[in-house]
Design an enzyme around this catalytic site. Structure first.
Site, PDB file in Angstrom:
ATOM      1  N   THR A   1       0.835  -1.215   0.000  1.00  0.00           N
ATOM      2  CA  THR A   1       0.000   0.000   0.000  1.00  0.00           C
ATOM      3  C   THR A   1       0.862   1.253   0.000  1.00  0.00           C
ATOM      4  O   THR A   1       0.476   2.273  -0.574  1.00  0.00           O
ATOM      5  CB  THR A   1      -0.983   0.042   1.182  1.00  0.00           C
ATOM      6  OG1 THR A   1      -0.263   0.129   2.405  1.00  0.00           O
ATOM      7  CG2 THR A   1      -1.903  -1.168   1.191  1.00  0.00           C
TER       8      THR A   1
ATOM      9  N   ASN B   1      13.311   4.778   4.762  1.00  0.00           N
ATOM     10  CA  ASN B   1      12.420   3.727   5.270  1.00  0.00           C
ATOM     11  C   ASN B   1      11.221   4.389   5.916  1.00  0.00           C
ATOM     12  O   ASN B   1      11.339   5.458   6.521  1.00  0.00           O
ATOM     13  CB  ASN B   1      13.161   2.883   6.318  1.00  0.00           C
ATOM     14  CG  ASN B   1      12.282   1.783   6.900  1.00  0.00           C
ATOM     15  OD1 ASN B   1      11.600   1.064   6.164  1.00  0.00           O
ATOM     16  ND2 ASN B   1      12.272   1.651   8.218  1.00  0.00           N
TER      17      ASN B   1
ATOM     18  N   GLU C   1      -3.299   5.424   6.685  1.00  0.00           N
ATOM     19  CA  GLU C   1      -4.095   6.443   5.986  1.00  0.00           C
ATOM     20  C   GLU C   1      -3.698   7.857   6.379  1.00  0.00           C
ATOM     21  O   GLU C   1      -3.584   8.739   5.528  1.00  0.00           O
ATOM     22  CB  GLU C   1      -5.587   6.257   6.303  1.00  0.00           C
ATOM     23  CG  GLU C   1      -6.218   5.149   5.508  1.00  0.00           C
ATOM     24  CD  GLU C   1      -7.681   4.931   5.891  1.00  0.00           C
ATOM     25  OE1 GLU C   1      -8.303   4.058   5.291  1.00  0.00           O
ATOM     26  OE2 GLU C   1      -8.185   5.623   6.813  1.00  0.00           O
TER      27      GLU C   1
ATOM     28  N   GLU D   1      23.307   1.676   9.570  1.00  0.00           N
ATOM     29  CA  GLU D   1      23.561   0.313  10.058  1.00  0.00           C
ATOM     30  C   GLU D   1      22.748  -0.025  11.314  1.00  0.00           C
ATOM     31  O   GLU D   1      22.700  -1.187  11.704  1.00  0.00           O
ATOM     32  CB  GLU D   1      25.062   0.098  10.280  1.00  0.00           C
ATOM     33  CG  GLU D   1      25.694   0.869  11.424  1.00  0.00           C
ATOM     34  CD  GLU D   1      25.886   2.364  11.143  1.00  0.00           C
ATOM     35  OE1 GLU D   1      25.563   2.834  10.036  1.00  0.00           O
ATOM     36  OE2 GLU D   1      26.356   3.054  12.072  1.00  0.00           O
TER      37      GLU D   1
ATOM     38  N   HIS E   1       8.471   3.710   8.861  1.00  0.00           N
ATOM     39  CA  HIS E   1       8.239   2.851  10.026  1.00  0.00           C
ATOM     40  C   HIS E   1       6.940   3.294  10.701  1.00  0.00           C
ATOM     41  O   HIS E   1       6.735   4.493  10.911  1.00  0.00           O
ATOM     42  CB  HIS E   1       9.420   2.945  11.004  1.00  0.00           C
ATOM     43  CG  HIS E   1       9.241   2.045  12.177  1.00  0.00           C
ATOM     44  ND1 HIS E   1       9.454   0.681  12.097  1.00  0.00           N
ATOM     45  CD2 HIS E   1       8.803   2.299  13.429  1.00  0.00           C
ATOM     46  CE1 HIS E   1       9.175   0.138  13.273  1.00  0.00           C
ATOM     47  NE2 HIS E   1       8.775   1.093  14.095  1.00  0.00           N
TER      48      HIS E   1
ATOM     49  N   ILE F   1      16.359  -6.674   7.283  1.00  0.00           N
ATOM     50  CA  ILE F   1      17.287  -5.650   7.771  1.00  0.00           C
ATOM     51  C   ILE F   1      18.542  -5.688   6.906  1.00  0.00           C
ATOM     52  O   ILE F   1      19.155  -6.749   6.713  1.00  0.00           O
ATOM     53  CB  ILE F   1      17.605  -5.872   9.265  1.00  0.00           C
ATOM     54  CG1 ILE F   1      16.344  -5.615  10.099  1.00  0.00           C
ATOM     55  CG2 ILE F   1      18.750  -4.963   9.705  1.00  0.00           C
ATOM     56  CD1 ILE F   1      16.485  -5.917  11.580  1.00  0.00           C
ATOM     57  N   LEU F   2      18.915  -4.530   6.362  1.00  0.00           N
ATOM     58  CA  LEU F   2      20.087  -4.459   5.476  1.00  0.00           C
ATOM     59  C   LEU F   2      21.353  -4.303   6.312  1.00  0.00           C
ATOM     60  O   LEU F   2      21.369  -3.577   7.310  1.00  0.00           O
ATOM     61  CB  LEU F   2      19.932  -3.289   4.503  1.00  0.00           C
ATOM     62  CG  LEU F   2      18.747  -3.426   3.530  1.00  0.00           C
ATOM     63  CD1 LEU F   2      18.512  -2.118   2.774  1.00  0.00           C
ATOM     64  CD2 LEU F   2      18.970  -4.577   2.545  1.00  0.00           C
TER      65      LEU F   2
ATOM     66  N   GLU G   1       1.450   7.339   7.078  1.00  0.00           N
ATOM     67  CA  GLU G   1       2.425   6.747   6.150  1.00  0.00           C
ATOM     68  C   GLU G   1       2.221   7.178   4.701  1.00  0.00           C
ATOM     69  O   GLU G   1       3.172   7.572   4.021  1.00  0.00           O
ATOM     70  CB  GLU G   1       2.364   5.217   6.228  1.00  0.00           C
ATOM     71  CG  GLU G   1       2.779   4.668   7.567  1.00  0.00           C
ATOM     72  CD  GLU G   1       2.832   3.144   7.572  1.00  0.00           C
ATOM     73  OE1 GLU G   1       3.499   2.558   6.706  1.00  0.00           O
ATOM     74  OE2 GLU G   1       2.210   2.534   8.455  1.00  0.00           O
TER      75      GLU G   1
ATOM     76  N   MET H   1      10.706  -6.138   4.668  1.00  0.00           N
ATOM     77  CA  MET H   1      10.805  -6.811   5.962  1.00  0.00           C
ATOM     78  C   MET H   1      12.156  -7.495   6.198  1.00  0.00           C
ATOM     79  O   MET H   1      12.227  -8.519   6.861  1.00  0.00           O
ATOM     80  CB  MET H   1       9.664  -7.824   6.107  1.00  0.00           C
ATOM     81  CG  MET H   1       8.292  -7.183   6.084  1.00  0.00           C
ATOM     82  SD  MET H   1       8.089  -5.933   7.382  1.00  0.00           S
ATOM     83  CE  MET H   1       6.454  -5.314   7.001  1.00  0.00           C
TER      84      MET H   1
HETATM   85  C1  GAR Z   1       3.619  -0.591   6.783  1.00  0.00           C
HETATM   86  O1  GAR Z   1       2.848  -0.262   7.898  1.00  0.00           O
HETATM   87  C2  GAR Z   1       5.068  -0.253   7.025  1.00  0.00           C
HETATM   88  O2  GAR Z   1       5.243   0.937   7.725  1.00  0.00           O
HETATM   89  C3  GAR Z   1       5.508  -1.415   7.853  1.00  0.00           C
HETATM   90  O3  GAR Z   1       4.868  -2.524   7.277  1.00  0.00           O
HETATM   91  C4  GAR Z   1       3.678  -2.128   6.602  1.00  0.00           C
HETATM   92  C5  GAR Z   1       3.768  -2.527   5.154  1.00  0.00           C
HETATM   93  O4  GAR Z   1       2.573  -2.292   4.457  1.00  0.00           O
HETATM   94  N1  GAR Z   1       6.930  -1.523   7.853  1.00  0.00           N
HETATM   95  C6  GAR Z   1       7.635  -1.962   8.879  1.00  0.00           C
HETATM   96  O5  GAR Z   1       7.139  -2.362   9.913  1.00  0.00           O
HETATM   97  C7  GAR Z   1       9.151  -1.939   8.680  1.00  0.00           C
HETATM   98  N2  GAR Z   1       9.826  -2.022   9.946  1.00  0.00           N
HETATM   99  P1  GAR Z   1       2.510  -2.172   2.869  1.00  0.00           P
HETATM  100  O6  GAR Z   1       3.202  -3.387   2.270  1.00  0.00           O
HETATM  101  O7  GAR Z   1       1.037  -2.185   2.566  1.00  0.00           O
HETATM  102  O8  GAR Z   1       3.169  -0.876   2.464  1.00  0.00           O
END
Ligand code: GAR
Length: 202
Positions: free
Chosen positions: A13, A108, A178, A148, A110, A93-94, A181, A91
């Site tokens: 999304t 990123n 909504e 890092e 979060h 970690i680099l 992010e 998902m």
């Molecule tokens: C999102 O809420 C994003 O912020 C989170 O995973 C979801 C992915 O949704 N990311 C993390 O938790 C990274 N640490 P999406 O695939 O629909 O964008």
């Protein structure tokens, strides 16, 4: 025009929000050139294909190791001459070996107000479960540069979101997406893309 790669693992999304923002002109200094998924079945890949964006898969299980996984991604980034990397629901970690090659060039998103509920183990719904079980009344989302330290890079943008009585992790996740992010990720991508262009002109 900054060449952008979006790294995804799931529903995508946030990728969709970026695609829509490029269409509507909110993102005008960059172009999403490549989408790389760590999961072959990620719906995000369909979203990219529907938008006519090139896609690739880097699947750790198939590649055998984290090093091979990162090498595959690095190869693709070079091939596509990528300037800016956006982790949008990515998902994995680099490693430092990866992040040090792109200082201030990896963003990123979060789903919390960093430094709360972040770092290794805090991803996806788990972040919202942790916020609810702690009992905070306000949460939100953060866009930051990736270094890092997991979720430890410089903060670029944040937006707060209210927690409501009776929220479930799923309901809260949706509200954070909504209200926060899907807004701050495109805005941050535009800001950093514009900065990259002006740095190149100097
Ligand atoms: C999102 O809420 C994003 O912020 C989170 O995973 C979801 C992915 O949704 N990311 C993390 O938790 C990274 N640490 P999406 O695939 O629909 O964008």
């Amino acid at each position: 025009m900054t060449r952008i790669a979006v790294l995804v693992s799931g529903g995508g999304t946030n990728l969709q929000a970026l695609i829509d923002a490029e269409k509507s002109g909110i993102i005008k200094s960059g172009r999403i050139t490549l989408v790389i998924s760590s999961q072959p079945s990620a719906y995000a890949l369909e979203r990219a294909k529907n938008a006519g964006i090139d896609t690739a898969v880097a699947y750790k299980k198939e590649l055998g190791s984290h090093e091979a996984f990162e090498e595959k991604i690095l190869g693709l980034l070079q091939e596509y001459k990528i300037d800016l990397i956006v982790l949008a629901g990515f998902m994995s970690i680099l490693s430092e070996n990866f992040t040090k090659r792109y200082p201030r060039r990896i963003l990123n998103v979060h789903p919390s107000l960093i430094p709360s509920f972040c770092g290794a183990g805090f991803y996806g719904l788990r972040v919202h479960e942790a916020a609810l079980s702690y009992g905070v009344k306000v949460t939100g989302a953060t866009v930051h540069f990736v270094n890092e330290i997991p979720d430890g890079g410089e903060i670029v943008m944040q937006k707060a979101v209210e927690i409501k009585e009776g929220d479930t992790p799923e309901v809260l996740q949706r509200r954070v997406m909504e209200q926060a992010e899907w807004k701050i990720l495109p805005a941050a991508v535009e800001r950093v893309s514009a900065d990259i262009i002006s740095e190149k002109e100097v």
